[in-house]
Design a protein around this motif. Structure first.
Motif, PDB file in Angstrom:
ATOM      1  N   THR A 301       0.837  -1.207   0.000  1.00  0.00           N
ATOM      2  CA  THR A 301       0.000   0.000   0.000  1.00  0.00           C
ATOM      3  C   THR A 301       0.864   1.246   0.000  1.00  0.00           C
ATOM      4  O   THR A 301       0.625   2.189  -0.771  1.00  0.00           O
ATOM      5  CB  THR A 301      -0.930   0.009   1.226  1.00  0.00           C
ATOM      6  N   THR A 313      -3.805   0.195  -5.607  1.00  0.00           N
ATOM      7  CA  THR A 313      -4.034   0.081  -4.164  1.00  0.00           C
ATOM      8  C   THR A 313      -5.367  -0.586  -3.872  1.00  0.00           C
ATOM      9  O   THR A 313      -5.472  -1.472  -3.017  1.00  0.00           O
ATOM     10  CB  THR A 313      -3.993   1.469  -3.504  1.00  0.00           C
ATOM     11  N   ALA A 383      -1.184   3.183   4.394  1.00  0.00           N
ATOM     12  CA  ALA A 383      -1.633   4.425   3.754  1.00  0.00           C
ATOM     13  C   ALA A 383      -1.334   5.648   4.603  1.00  0.00           C
ATOM     14  O   ALA A 383      -1.587   6.778   4.175  1.00  0.00           O
ATOM     15  CB  ALA A 383      -3.130   4.348   3.479  1.00  0.00           C
TER      16      ALA A 383
END
Length: 452
Positions: A301, A313, A383
């Motif tokens: 990610t 992603t 993330a």
């Protein structure tokens, strides 16, 4: 076309997840081997290890951002094509680990007795817990350096090196524990204290090996090795949200352990704590197994978002969630089937063995949910979505703590405490993570998204 893409995603996921799986299986073996060796010393010793283990795991667990945050930050630099920046970010994380580890070690040694007293154990259990914990705190800095360096290597898409070090370190831990606990020849050994000393020595060796690999990589990339105050402060600020997130999770686990002690005294309390220690150790073992896909999620990610690939992603996330479900079902079935035999590996106490079976069945039923929870947690950490995870953790804690304490006060017993743990704690985590993953707010691209 879709099957080819899914096949490519699966290969990428398992290229990272399989070594991570094996390494993460080895990591909780530090605790499993301690439990197996100490368990045969006696039930009070095992209960003391349980109390000490919760305190130590909480102290170290609060610093898990050194691995998770570093993985995400380094992976974004890798995705952006900046290896020097990736290693510089990693070195800052290692220095931060040394600073935090020094502080935690000093405070932990000084506050060992008050920390044990929080759980209000019996005199015998308290003595064993204090002995183990005071020695174990000396391994805090090596443990945190292990977290930071492992995070650097995962961010560099290398999960093989941490595997090799984890296996070697665990083998050394088992050998040292057997030698120091039971002795050899005419020497009687050190008992519970020997277990703590053996673990600390193994942690020092593992941290040294991982640090050597990171330093070598930094030199090749031309990254600075000295402490950079600005970089260390930036790494610390970036980890605040993950610390809050981890603090809420650890608080929920502490509340669960505290609930086990409510309404029980003497022998009943010892049996409950010992059983809970074994069940939680096995739960942690399986959590690390399921977390292997989450480790891949963090690395992939971060790399995809660093490269600006939002579609990639999403695709990887969907695929990893599917694998999380499958893994959870498999581990749940295996745990349920093995539950009648597992107690015999760790203790000779028939009461602990009998109570452990229904607790493990409850834990087995919660595994499929855990598989999804750990994957989505890894995706959002990769993330850099720490602020949301911190807020979500507070919500989960506010739901779980009153429920588990009420269950204990109403005389539900250990099995009911574990039902609340699996249903409320894990169920609430699933709800808040699925809600976030369905939106787009966490899909922030580029390297600067993680810069404080």
């Amino acid at each position: 076309m879709r099957s080819e893409r899914d096949g490519a995603l699966d290969r990428e996921i398992w290229r990272l997840a399989l070594p991570a799986f094996l390494a993460l299986v080895a990591e909780p073996l530090f605790l499993l081997s301690d439990a197996a060796i100490v368990g045969h010393l006696g039930t009070p010793e095992l209960a003391g290890l349980g109390v000490a283990g919760v305190v130590l795991q909480t102290a170290v667990g609060l610093c898990v951002f050194l691995a998770y945050g570093t993985t995400a930050a380094v992976a974004r630099h890798v995705g952006a094509g900046d290896p020097r920046g990736a290693l510089a970010q990693g070195v800052d994380g290692v220095w931060l680990a040394v600073l935090i580890g020094t502080v935690v070690t000093v405070l932990g040694v000084l506050l060992t007795e008050p920390l044990v007293a929080v759980f209000d154990p019996s005199t015998a259990v308290a003595e064993h817990a204090t002995t183990y914990l005071r020695i174990a705190f000396l391994g805090t800095t090596p443990l945190l350096v292990m977290l930071a360096t492992t995070g650097v290597l995962r961010g560099l898409q290398d999960t093989r090196t941490p595997l090799v070090v984890a296996v070697a370190g665990n083998a050394l831990n088992i050998a040292l524990n057997l030698l120091l606990v039971y002795g050899v020849g005419g020497w009687d050994g050190l008992g519970l204290a020997g277990s703590a000393i053996g673990s600390v020595l193994a942690q020092v060796a593992s941290a040294t090996a991982l640090l050597a690999v990171v330093v070598r990589g930094a030199r090749r990339a031309g990254a600075p090795l000295g402490p950079d105050p600005r970089g260390i402060r930036a790494a610390g600020r970036a980890g605040v949200a993950l610390v809050v997130r981890t603090l809420t999770l650890r608080a929920a686990l502490l509340a669960t352990t505290y609930a086990v002690t409510l309404g029980a005294t003497g022998r009943d309390q010892e049996v409950g704590l010992a059983t809970h220690q074994l069940a939680m150790t096995l739960w942690t073992f399986l959590a690390f197994v399921l977390d292997a896909i989450a480790i891949a999620a963090q690395a992939i990610t971060g790399r995809c978002l660093g490269a600006g690939d939002v579609a990639g992603t999403r695709a990887v996330t969907d695929r990893m969630v599917r694998w999380g479900v499958v893994s959870g079902v498999v581990t749940g079935l295996l745990l349920a089937l093995a539950s009648p035999a597992l107690g015999h590996l760790f203790t000779a106490d028939p009461d602990v063995r009998a109570l452990l079976v229904p607790v493990l069945v409850v834990a087995a039923l919660g595994q499929p949910v855990a598989g999804v929870v750990f994957v989505l947690d890894g995706v959002l950490i990769g993330a850099g979505d720490g602020p949301y995870l911190a807020r979500a953790g507070l919500v989960v804690l506010l739901l779980h703590a009153p429920a588990v304490l009420a269950a204990a006060l109403l005389g539900g017993g250990l099995v009911v405490v574990w039902v609340v743990f699996a249903a409320v704690f894990m169920g609430a985590r699933l709800a808040v993570l699925v809600r976030r993953a369905r939106g787009d707010a966490w899909l922030v691209t580029g390297v600067r998204s993680l810069t404080p």
